[in-house]
Motif scaffolding. Sequence first.
Motif, PDB file in Angstrom:
ATOM      1  N   HIS A  31     -18.099  15.898  -9.375  1.00 45.38           N
ATOM      2  CA  HIS A  31     -17.215  15.638 -10.502  1.00 45.38           C
ATOM      3  C   HIS A  31     -16.685  16.976 -11.024  1.00 45.38           C
ATOM      4  O   HIS A  31     -17.417  17.958 -11.123  1.00 45.38           O
ATOM      5  CB  HIS A  31     -17.971  14.898 -11.611  1.00 45.38           C
ATOM      6  CG  HIS A  31     -18.368  13.500 -11.226  1.00 45.38           C
ATOM      7  ND1 HIS A  31     -17.485  12.443 -11.274  1.00 45.38           N
ATOM      8  CD2 HIS A  31     -19.550  12.988 -10.776  1.00 45.38           C
ATOM      9  CE1 HIS A  31     -18.098  11.345 -10.870  1.00 45.38           C
ATOM     10  NE2 HIS A  31     -19.352  11.654 -10.561  1.00 45.38           N
ATOM     11  N   ILE A  35     -24.635  10.767  -7.587  1.00 48.03           N
ATOM     12  CA  ILE A  35     -24.195  11.746  -8.588  1.00 48.03           C
ATOM     13  C   ILE A  35     -22.794  12.274  -8.325  1.00 48.03           C
ATOM     14  O   ILE A  35     -22.229  12.994  -9.145  1.00 48.03           O
ATOM     15  CB  ILE A  35     -25.173  12.944  -8.631  1.00 48.03           C
ATOM     16  CG1 ILE A  35     -25.272  13.574  -7.244  1.00 48.03           C
ATOM     17  CG2 ILE A  35     -26.528  12.501  -9.150  1.00 48.03           C
ATOM     18  CD1 ILE A  35     -26.107  14.819  -7.175  1.00 48.03           C
ATOM     19  N   TRP A  42     -25.646  14.746 -15.765  1.00 49.09           N
ATOM     20  CA  TRP A  42     -24.544  15.707 -15.653  1.00 49.09           C
ATOM     21  C   TRP A  42     -24.408  16.539 -16.927  1.00 49.09           C
ATOM     22  O   TRP A  42     -24.172  17.757 -16.867  1.00 49.09           O
ATOM     23  CB  TRP A  42     -23.228  14.974 -15.365  1.00 49.09           C
ATOM     24  CG  TRP A  42     -22.974  14.797 -13.902  1.00 49.09           C
ATOM     25  CD1 TRP A  42     -23.014  13.643 -13.189  1.00 49.09           C
ATOM     26  CD2 TRP A  42     -22.658  15.833 -12.973  1.00 49.09           C
ATOM     27  NE1 TRP A  42     -22.748  13.885 -11.874  1.00 49.09           N
ATOM     28  CE2 TRP A  42     -22.508  15.217 -11.708  1.00 49.09           C
ATOM     29  CE3 TRP A  42     -22.481  17.210 -13.088  1.00 49.09           C
ATOM     30  CZ2 TRP A  42     -22.203  15.944 -10.556  1.00 49.09           C
ATOM     31  CZ3 TRP A  42     -22.162  17.940 -11.935  1.00 49.09           C
ATOM     32  CH2 TRP A  42     -22.029  17.308 -10.691  1.00 49.09           C
ATOM     33  N   LYS A  43     -24.581  15.898 -18.057  1.00 53.59           N
ATOM     34  CA  LYS A  43     -24.501  16.624 -19.320  1.00 53.59           C
ATOM     35  C   LYS A  43     -25.606  17.669 -19.411  1.00 53.59           C
ATOM     36  O   LYS A  43     -25.372  18.813 -19.846  1.00 53.59           O
ATOM     37  CB  LYS A  43     -24.614  15.646 -20.494  1.00 53.59           C
ATOM     38  CG  LYS A  43     -24.429  16.297 -21.865  1.00 53.59           C
ATOM     39  CD  LYS A  43     -24.457  15.259 -22.985  1.00 53.59           C
ATOM     40  CE  LYS A  43     -24.273  15.927 -24.341  1.00 53.59           C
ATOM     41  NZ  LYS A  43     -24.304  14.933 -25.449  1.00 53.59           N
ATOM     42  N   ASP A  77     -18.556  12.231  -7.013  1.00 54.45           N
ATOM     43  CA  ASP A  77     -17.297  11.510  -7.200  1.00 54.45           C
ATOM     44  C   ASP A  77     -17.043  10.774  -5.889  1.00 54.45           C
ATOM     45  O   ASP A  77     -16.507  11.357  -4.935  1.00 54.45           O
ATOM     46  CB  ASP A  77     -16.176  12.506  -7.519  1.00 54.45           C
ATOM     47  CG  ASP A  77     -14.860  11.821  -7.844  1.00 54.45           C
ATOM     48  OD1 ASP A  77     -14.617  10.714  -7.327  1.00 54.45           O
ATOM     49  OD2 ASP A  77     -14.052  12.406  -8.598  1.00 54.45           O
ATOM     50  N   ASP A  90     -26.067   4.254 -14.056  1.00 56.42           N
ATOM     51  CA  ASP A  90     -24.845   4.916 -14.516  1.00 56.42           C
ATOM     52  C   ASP A  90     -25.086   5.710 -15.798  1.00 56.42           C
ATOM     53  O   ASP A  90     -24.581   6.831 -15.959  1.00 56.42           O
ATOM     54  CB  ASP A  90     -23.737   3.881 -14.749  1.00 56.42           C
ATOM     55  CG  ASP A  90     -23.204   3.293 -13.452  1.00 56.42           C
ATOM     56  OD1 ASP A  90     -23.477   3.876 -12.394  1.00 56.42           O
ATOM     57  OD2 ASP A  90     -22.522   2.253 -13.505  1.00 56.42           O
ATOM     58  N   GLU A  91     -25.868   5.135 -16.696  1.00 58.94           N
ATOM     59  CA  GLU A  91     -26.126   5.808 -17.970  1.00 58.94           C
ATOM     60  C   GLU A  91     -26.973   7.064 -17.755  1.00 58.94           C
ATOM     61  O   GLU A  91     -26.719   8.116 -18.357  1.00 58.94           O
ATOM     62  CB  GLU A  91     -26.848   4.835 -18.913  1.00 58.94           C
ATOM     63  CG  GLU A  91     -26.881   5.272 -20.380  1.00 58.94           C
ATOM     64  CD  GLU A  91     -28.059   6.167 -20.678  1.00 58.94           C
ATOM     65  OE1 GLU A  91     -27.969   7.003 -21.602  1.00 58.94           O
ATOM     66  OE2 GLU A  91     -29.081   6.039 -19.983  1.00 58.94           O
ATOM     67  N   ILE A 120     -27.186   8.865 -14.963  1.00 58.82           N
ATOM     68  CA  ILE A 120     -26.373   9.857 -14.251  1.00 58.82           C
ATOM     69  C   ILE A 120     -25.475  10.610 -15.222  1.00 58.82           C
ATOM     70  O   ILE A 120     -25.312  11.837 -15.131  1.00 58.82           O
ATOM     71  CB  ILE A 120     -25.534   9.182 -13.141  1.00 58.82           C
ATOM     72  CG1 ILE A 120     -26.437   8.716 -12.002  1.00 58.82           C
ATOM     73  CG2 ILE A 120     -24.466  10.149 -12.605  1.00 58.82           C
ATOM     74  CD1 ILE A 120     -25.725   7.947 -10.924  1.00 58.82           C
ATOM     75  N   HIS A 121     -24.888   9.880 -16.176  1.00 57.14           N
ATOM     76  CA  HIS A 121     -24.041  10.523 -17.193  1.00 57.14           C
ATOM     77  C   HIS A 121     -24.838  11.563 -17.971  1.00 57.14           C
ATOM     78  O   HIS A 121     -24.364  12.688 -18.197  1.00 57.14           O
ATOM     79  CB  HIS A 121     -23.482   9.457 -18.138  1.00 57.14           C
ATOM     80  CG  HIS A 121     -22.678  10.026 -19.263  1.00 57.14           C
ATOM     81  ND1 HIS A 121     -21.386  10.495 -19.090  1.00 57.14           N
ATOM     82  CD2 HIS A 121     -22.980  10.212 -20.579  1.00 57.14           C
ATOM     83  CE1 HIS A 121     -20.933  10.949 -20.248  1.00 57.14           C
ATOM     84  NE2 HIS A 121     -21.874  10.787 -21.161  1.00 57.14           N
ATOM     85  N   ARG A 122     -26.048  11.221 -18.361  1.00 59.33           N
ATOM     86  CA  ARG A 122     -26.887  12.161 -19.112  1.00 59.33           C
ATOM     87  C   ARG A 122     -27.342  13.327 -18.233  1.00 59.33           C
ATOM     88  O   ARG A 122     -27.480  14.457 -18.707  1.00 59.33           O
ATOM     89  CB  ARG A 122     -28.098  11.429 -19.699  1.00 59.33           C
ATOM     90  CG  ARG A 122     -27.738  10.531 -20.884  1.00 59.33           C
ATOM     91  CD  ARG A 122     -28.974  10.089 -21.639  1.00 59.33           C
ATOM     92  NE  ARG A 122     -29.669   8.998 -20.974  1.00 59.33           N
ATOM     93  CZ  ARG A 122     -30.933   9.013 -20.603  1.00 59.33           C
ATOM     94  NH1 ARG A 122     -31.666  10.096 -20.811  1.00 59.33           N
ATOM     95  NH2 ARG A 122     -31.495   7.968 -20.024  1.00 59.33           N
TER      96      ARG A 122
END
Length: 311
Positions: free
Chosen positions: A136, A166, A254-255, A168, A247-248, A250-252
Amino acid sequence: MVVTPVSSPIRIADEVRSAVAENRPVLALESTIFTHGLPRPTNLETARQAEENVRARGVVPATIGVVDGVPTVGLSDEEIERLSLSDDVVKASVRELVTTACAKQDAGTTIAATALLAQRAGIKVFSTGGLGGVHHGASTTFDESADILALATTPIVLVSSGAKAILDIGATLERFETYSVPIVGYRTDRYPGFYVQDSGFAVPARVETADEVAQMFDFACALELPSAILVGNPIPEHQQMDTAILDEVIHRAWKAAEEAGVRGQGTTPFLLDYIQRHTGGESLRANIALYHNNVALGCEVAGAISSLNRV
């Protein structure tokens, strides 16, 4: 015992060399899955179980890694244990094969390096967990896995459960299309999503049997196509993770990586470790399950190619 001609920088185990020469089925296995992808002692257990499963199916396993700087096709059990337990083992893609040789380092080989070494040793099939691909934000960071280019230039069959979750996925599939890398779904019309069956994207072609994959590879070789054939093998439905939860997390993840300033080759291990810790081990369970599922299919494909070449 591992031997090879003096002129070659690659050591090939006697068992692997003989099987290739006699057109018996051989399956390549990567080493970063146990050097950098899984925690101890699960990593060593998984590596050994994979080899046992391959042998049980009448196929010769060829686990690939770097020992004292020497690219090795067909690691011994002692070498697998050494790489699994060492704190000094590095991660080697194709470019690091040169630097690890000079430094005489131990290394786990990525998909890119494993595919290259397997193909150089005459092995036609390679099973792994998930592919590297486009990260990403790559439109500004240019962060793309070397796996993409390696698979565009290495004629081998690669069985995986799609690209790592993880990544794109859409951009990764576009890159494979640009490089004319064939992708087929094994008994599915959807591109696998690593921990889940469906990444949200379709595959351009579908196969139902290992024999079909063998025929495709045979045709690709006849055309002298340079790329791998990617077989997307989804994790069994009863073993996949909950998509919403994944999904949730993975978002955390990356942050957290951005906040920690993680870049380059350290990104994937960081993210996968974060996901494992924040899913209560569910991602680890799924990762191991999909890997063994891919090893099983890889054995079938290796057997089919071997049979086809004996006709």
